[in-house]
Design a protein around this motif. Structure first.
Motif, PDB file in Angstrom:
ATOM      1  N   ALA A 267       0.872  -1.170   0.000  1.00  0.00           N
ATOM      2  CA  ALA A 267       0.000   0.000   0.000  1.00  0.00           C
ATOM      3  C   ALA A 267       0.911   1.222   0.000  1.00  0.00           C
ATOM      4  O   ALA A 267       1.975   1.216   0.625  1.00  0.00           O
ATOM      5  CB  ALA A 267      -0.899   0.003   1.228  1.00  0.00           C
ATOM      6  N   HIS A 268       0.500   2.276  -0.703  1.00  0.00           N
ATOM      7  CA  HIS A 268       1.366   3.437  -0.878  1.00  0.00           C
ATOM      8  C   HIS A 268       0.649   4.736  -0.521  1.00  0.00           C
ATOM      9  O   HIS A 268      -0.511   4.948  -0.900  1.00  0.00           O
ATOM     10  CB  HIS A 268       1.851   3.526  -2.334  1.00  0.00           C
ATOM     11  CG  HIS A 268       2.644   2.341  -2.781  1.00  0.00           C
ATOM     12  ND1 HIS A 268       3.964   2.152  -2.446  1.00  0.00           N
ATOM     13  CD2 HIS A 268       2.285   1.264  -3.533  1.00  0.00           C
ATOM     14  CE1 HIS A 268       4.395   1.022  -2.982  1.00  0.00           C
ATOM     15  NE2 HIS A 268       3.392   0.472  -3.641  1.00  0.00           N
ATOM     16  N   HIS A 269       1.386   5.607   0.168  1.00  0.00           N
ATOM     17  CA  HIS A 269       0.917   6.961   0.442  1.00  0.00           C
ATOM     18  C   HIS A 269       0.908   7.750  -0.869  1.00  0.00           C
ATOM     19  O   HIS A 269       1.841   7.680  -1.658  1.00  0.00           O
ATOM     20  CB  HIS A 269       1.871   7.608   1.458  1.00  0.00           C
ATOM     21  CG  HIS A 269       1.597   9.055   1.740  1.00  0.00           C
ATOM     22  ND1 HIS A 269       2.059  10.077   0.939  1.00  0.00           N
ATOM     23  CD2 HIS A 269       0.906   9.654   2.746  1.00  0.00           C
ATOM     24  CE1 HIS A 269       1.671  11.230   1.439  1.00  0.00           C
ATOM     25  NE2 HIS A 269       0.979  11.007   2.536  1.00  0.00           N
ATOM     26  N   VAL A 270      -0.166   8.512  -1.101  1.00  0.00           N
ATOM     27  CA  VAL A 270      -0.265   9.346  -2.303  1.00  0.00           C
ATOM     28  C   VAL A 270      -0.065  10.819  -1.938  1.00  0.00           C
ATOM     29  O   VAL A 270       0.840  11.477  -2.426  1.00  0.00           O
ATOM     30  CB  VAL A 270      -1.609   9.149  -3.018  1.00  0.00           C
ATOM     31  CG1 VAL A 270      -1.689  10.027  -4.273  1.00  0.00           C
ATOM     32  CG2 VAL A 270      -1.819   7.685  -3.386  1.00  0.00           C
ATOM     33  N   PHE A 271      -0.939  11.355  -1.080  1.00  0.00           N
ATOM     34  CA  PHE A 271      -0.754  12.722  -0.601  1.00  0.00           C
ATOM     35  C   PHE A 271      -1.634  12.941   0.626  1.00  0.00           C
ATOM     36  O   PHE A 271      -2.525  12.142   0.924  1.00  0.00           O
ATOM     37  CB  PHE A 271      -1.071  13.768  -1.683  1.00  0.00           C
ATOM     38  CG  PHE A 271      -2.504  13.784  -2.158  1.00  0.00           C
ATOM     39  CD1 PHE A 271      -3.479  14.501  -1.479  1.00  0.00           C
ATOM     40  CD2 PHE A 271      -2.869  13.111  -3.314  1.00  0.00           C
ATOM     41  CE1 PHE A 271      -4.796  14.529  -1.922  1.00  0.00           C
ATOM     42  CE2 PHE A 271      -4.178  13.134  -3.775  1.00  0.00           C
ATOM     43  CZ  PHE A 271      -5.150  13.847  -3.070  1.00  0.00           C
ATOM     44  N   ALA A 272      -1.353  14.021   1.345  1.00  0.00           N
ATOM     45  CA  ALA A 272      -2.137  14.409   2.505  1.00  0.00           C
ATOM     46  C   ALA A 272      -2.675  15.812   2.286  1.00  0.00           C
ATOM     47  O   ALA A 272      -2.106  16.617   1.526  1.00  0.00           O
ATOM     48  CB  ALA A 272      -1.288  14.359   3.778  1.00  0.00           C
ATOM     49  N   GLY A 273      -3.775  16.143   2.953  1.00  0.00           N
ATOM     50  CA  GLY A 273      -4.353  17.467   2.812  1.00  0.00           C
ATOM     51  C   GLY A 273      -5.436  17.688   3.847  1.00  0.00           C
ATOM     52  O   GLY A 273      -5.598  16.907   4.784  1.00  0.00           O
ATOM     53  N   THR A 274      -6.154  18.758   3.682  1.00  0.00           N
ATOM     54  CA  THR A 274      -7.315  19.024   4.519  1.00  0.00           C
ATOM     55  C   THR A 274      -8.494  19.296   3.610  1.00  0.00           C
ATOM     56  O   THR A 274      -8.333  19.738   2.465  1.00  0.00           O
ATOM     57  CB  THR A 274      -7.098  20.232   5.449  1.00  0.00           C
ATOM     58  OG1 THR A 274      -6.844  21.389   4.656  1.00  0.00           O
ATOM     59  CG2 THR A 274      -5.947  19.980   6.409  1.00  0.00           C
ATOM     60  N   VAL A 275      -9.682  19.040   4.116  1.00  0.00           N
ATOM     61  CA  VAL A 275     -10.884  19.221   3.318  1.00  0.00           C
ATOM     62  C   VAL A 275     -11.998  19.720   4.218  1.00  0.00           C
ATOM     63  O   VAL A 275     -12.094  19.331   5.385  1.00  0.00           O
ATOM     64  CB  VAL A 275     -11.289  17.905   2.617  1.00  0.00           C
ATOM     65  CG1 VAL A 275     -11.640  16.828   3.623  1.00  0.00           C
ATOM     66  CG2 VAL A 275     -12.427  18.123   1.640  1.00  0.00           C
ATOM     67  N   ARG A 276     -12.813  20.609   3.684  1.00  0.00           N
ATOM     68  CA  ARG A 276     -14.023  21.012   4.382  1.00  0.00           C
ATOM     69  C   ARG A 276     -15.176  20.237   3.762  1.00  0.00           C
ATOM     70  O   ARG A 276     -15.527  20.474   2.595  1.00  0.00           O
ATOM     71  CB  ARG A 276     -14.271  22.524   4.246  1.00  0.00           C
ATOM     72  CG  ARG A 276     -15.461  22.997   5.087  1.00  0.00           C
ATOM     73  CD  ARG A 276     -15.621  24.491   5.008  1.00  0.00           C
ATOM     74  NE  ARG A 276     -16.051  24.927   3.680  1.00  0.00           N
ATOM     75  CZ  ARG A 276     -16.160  26.198   3.330  1.00  0.00           C
ATOM     76  NH1 ARG A 276     -15.846  27.146   4.187  1.00  0.00           N
ATOM     77  NH2 ARG A 276     -16.553  26.513   2.114  1.00  0.00           N
ATOM     78  N   PRO A 277     -15.747  19.292   4.484  1.00  0.00           N
ATOM     79  CA  PRO A 277     -16.796  18.452   3.908  1.00  0.00           C
ATOM     80  C   PRO A 277     -17.963  19.289   3.396  1.00  0.00           C
ATOM     81  O   PRO A 277     -18.365  20.253   4.051  1.00  0.00           O
ATOM     82  CB  PRO A 277     -17.230  17.562   5.082  1.00  0.00           C
ATOM     83  CG  PRO A 277     -16.075  17.581   6.017  1.00  0.00           C
ATOM     84  CD  PRO A 277     -15.476  18.945   5.882  1.00  0.00           C
ATOM     85  N   PRO A 278     -18.468  18.980   2.231  1.00  0.00           N
ATOM     86  CA  PRO A 278     -19.615  19.711   1.696  1.00  0.00           C
ATOM     87  C   PRO A 278     -20.850  19.445   2.539  1.00  0.00           C
ATOM     88  O   PRO A 278     -21.021  18.387   3.111  1.00  0.00           O
ATOM     89  CB  PRO A 278     -19.761  19.136   0.279  1.00  0.00           C
ATOM     90  CG  PRO A 278     -19.196  17.759   0.394  1.00  0.00           C
ATOM     91  CD  PRO A 278     -18.072  17.850   1.360  1.00  0.00           C
ATOM     92  N   SER A 279     -21.732  20.426   2.611  1.00  0.00           N
ATOM     93  CA  SER A 279     -22.967  20.223   3.364  1.00  0.00           C
ATOM     94  C   SER A 279     -23.902  19.331   2.572  1.00  0.00           C
ATOM     95  O   SER A 279     -23.893  19.339   1.334  1.00  0.00           O
ATOM     96  CB  SER A 279     -23.655  21.579   3.615  1.00  0.00           C
ATOM     97  OG  SER A 279     -24.148  22.104   2.399  1.00  0.00           O
ATOM     98  N   PRO A 280     -24.724  18.531   3.257  1.00  0.00           N
ATOM     99  CA  PRO A 280     -25.694  17.689   2.548  1.00  0.00           C
ATOM    100  C   PRO A 280     -26.581  18.510   1.605  1.00  0.00           C
ATOM    101  O   PRO A 280     -26.951  18.045   0.542  1.00  0.00           O
ATOM    102  CB  PRO A 280     -26.491  17.046   3.680  1.00  0.00           C
ATOM    103  CG  PRO A 280     -25.541  17.028   4.844  1.00  0.00           C
ATOM    104  CD  PRO A 280     -24.742  18.297   4.708  1.00  0.00           C
TER     105      PRO A 280
END
Length: 286
Positions: A267-280
């Motif tokens: 298994a391989h790391h691709v990238f890391a980041g942050t995300v603000r989940p979209p509202s339903p």
């Protein structure tokens, strides 16, 4: 998960089967289905075949993970998902030993860290029982039966390796698999649906398969699918263990130790980041 906070995630891939890994300590372990769908969307979100959520473990107990498909449904067990989660645990320094255990919905899987960087995961026994597979007709012999489809009668084997699988041994042209995959995955014979493996070639050394995953669609690779296809072929005497299972995304080695099925791969790391989940609400507007 709220729509206002930015949450850290890490993206990993296992033979082209990609997952987003979230630490449930940041938001809890309950995800909104619409948010999962949007996050996994390759045009409107980050893009992934599924999401892994690291759960708080009980004192001295196994590590725990929840596994979600890209359609928001929860998966009992994923071979690639477990390897990715194990690699994530190693990468963040949560594990400093070569043997540990991971709990998922289907139960506990022992993990072995090999010297060459591969990971070996126990997937439990291969179960050829109608109730374990969710067959609606208990009179069927899962090890070999005929499944009627729009492409005609198919020679198949159904089994569970913690989640349901149907292995198609009748040769099927790749362009037809896109129609047959979802048809078999939602066939009324399978109460909870099924993952589907199309065997393209098989011999004593191994096998080539294509995959249609329940809840995710066509995928480049799947650990549980590789285990299911190998177990089905071994039950028919069509190949010998260990089995090299070749998929469009790469190869896994599947072996049998007693009643347990084990898979080995990377298994391989691709990238890391942050995300603000979209509202339903925003997702529903699409």
């Amino acid at each position: 998960m709220t729509s206002t906070e930015h949450l850290p995630f890490t993206k990993y891939t296992a033979l082209g089967n990609d997952y987003l890994v979230f630490d449930g300590g940041h938001f809890g372990t309950t995800l909104d289905v619409q948010q999962i769908v949007r996050l996994c969307d390759r045009r409107f979100g980050v893009g992934a075949d599924g999401i892994l959520v690291h759960c708080p473990s009980l004192a001295s107990g196994p590590f725990r993970v929840r596994i979600f498909n890209s359609d928001g449904s929860e998966c009992e067990r994923s071979g690639n998902g477990l390897r990715i989660y194990a690699q994530w645990l190693l990468d963040i320094g949560a594990v400093d030993r070569d043997r540990f255990e991971i709990d998922c919905l289907a139960g506990t899987s022992p993990i072995e860290v090999n010297n060459d960087g591969t990971l070996t995961v126990a997937m439990g026994p291969a179960v050829f029982e109608p109730h374990a597979i969710g067959l609606t007709d208990p009179s069927i012999d899962p090890q070999r039966f005929v499944l009627d489809t729009s492409a005609g009668a198919l020679d198949v084997t159904a089994l569970s390796v913690g989640n349901p699988h149907t292995v198609v041994f009748t040769p099927v042209e790749p362009h037809i698999q896109n129609t047959l995959g979802p048809q078999i995955a939602t066939h009324p014979l399978f109460a909870s649906g099924t993952n589907v493996q199309f065997v393209a070639r098989i011999d004593a050394a191994g096998m080539d398969i294509d995959i249609w995953e329940r809840g995710s669609g066509r995928t480049l690779a799947s650990g549980s699918s590789a285990c299911a296809a190998a177990a089905a072929a071994l039950s028919r005497g069509s190949t010998t263990a260990p089995v090299a299972v070749r998929m469009p995304g790469g190869q896994l080695t599947v072996d049998r130790r007693g009643t347990q099925i084990w898979q080995t791969g990377r298994a391989h790391h691709v990238f890391a980041g942050t995300v603000r989940p979209p509202s339903p609400k925003a997702v529903a507007a699409l």
